[in-house]
Design an enzyme around this catalytic site. Sequence first.
Site, PDB file in Angstrom:
ATOM      1  N   ASP A  35     -57.358 -53.597  27.761  1.00 32.95           N
ATOM      2  CA  ASP A  35     -57.985 -53.111  28.993  1.00 32.95           C
ATOM      3  C   ASP A  35     -59.426 -52.650  28.765  1.00 32.95           C
ATOM      4  O   ASP A  35     -60.314 -52.958  29.557  1.00 32.95           O
ATOM      5  CB  ASP A  35     -57.176 -51.960  29.587  1.00 32.95           C
ATOM      6  N   LYS A  67     -46.007 -50.680  30.581  1.00 31.34           N
ATOM      7  CA  LYS A  67     -47.040 -50.537  29.555  1.00 31.34           C
ATOM      8  C   LYS A  67     -46.762 -49.423  28.553  1.00 31.34           C
ATOM      9  O   LYS A  67     -47.145 -49.529  27.385  1.00 31.34           O
ATOM     10  CB  LYS A  67     -48.408 -50.317  30.209  1.00 31.34           C
TER      11      LYS A  67
END
Length: 285
Positions: free
Chosen positions: A105, A68
Amino acid sequence: MNVPHAHVIGDPIAQSKSPLIHGFWLEKLGIAGRYKARHVEPGELGDYLGKYRGDGSWIGCNVTMPHKRAIMGHLDQIDPVAQKLGAVNTVVRQENGALIGFNTDADGFLEPLIPTLKAQHLFRMARIIGTGGAARAIIAALAHNGFTLVVAGRNPDKARALLDEIAPEGEHHAIHLSHFADPTDFAFDDREGCLDLVINASPLGMRGNPELRFDWSHAPPGSIAYDIVTDPLDTPFLKAARDVGHPVIDGLSMLVGQAAIAFEKFFGVSPPREHDDTLRALLIR
């Protein structure tokens, strides 16, 4: 005709539920598209993107651990939210081959809380366990929605640094994880009109990891327990919360919520959320 296709990449990746989710939505909508898992080791990230950047049918990928942060250096543009969080979990390929990174997210985490957040509250507090990538997004999302935050981790200094970086305004607190492990006799004040959350944003309680030690005497009555872990789905943390009367939200809620945002970015249409109950039944088999 080239069929549009997307991936989820990570190391490991076999456990990912994303192919099932996206495949389910593609089938329901009758879209000719594919979504598959691809095992990409850290040293292979550049080669993977180089291979697919020039593939006109490849529309992007979701990104999971440990890529990420590392993937950000390979992209042409990064959305401001992802830039602030320092992590990308969705890469979308443009027609000219440019790669744009997003982070879904925060919005995925908030989705099951939206009906609750629409109400007015006298005070909002969240106890967040964890200081990793997911915690960063959750801290940002809740600070933006008026919460006072208590972040607990093995390293309180790291928790404090996260708060100072992501939520510098407000009287937030950083403590050691062990603070919540043992019972307390603290007498909570009248919480009517207040919103309290207790969130496990760590891998604790995930299959193969140590259990999260949290004594529910630390949570005011009516607190919502939210665990982002998806394996197992009904974690000991959630079971203990339910046993003492707290409402719970499991990890599939965030997983499906963030997948829905990515699906729309990839395929240009909203997923058929009216089938969420059927999808959930498939995911927990």
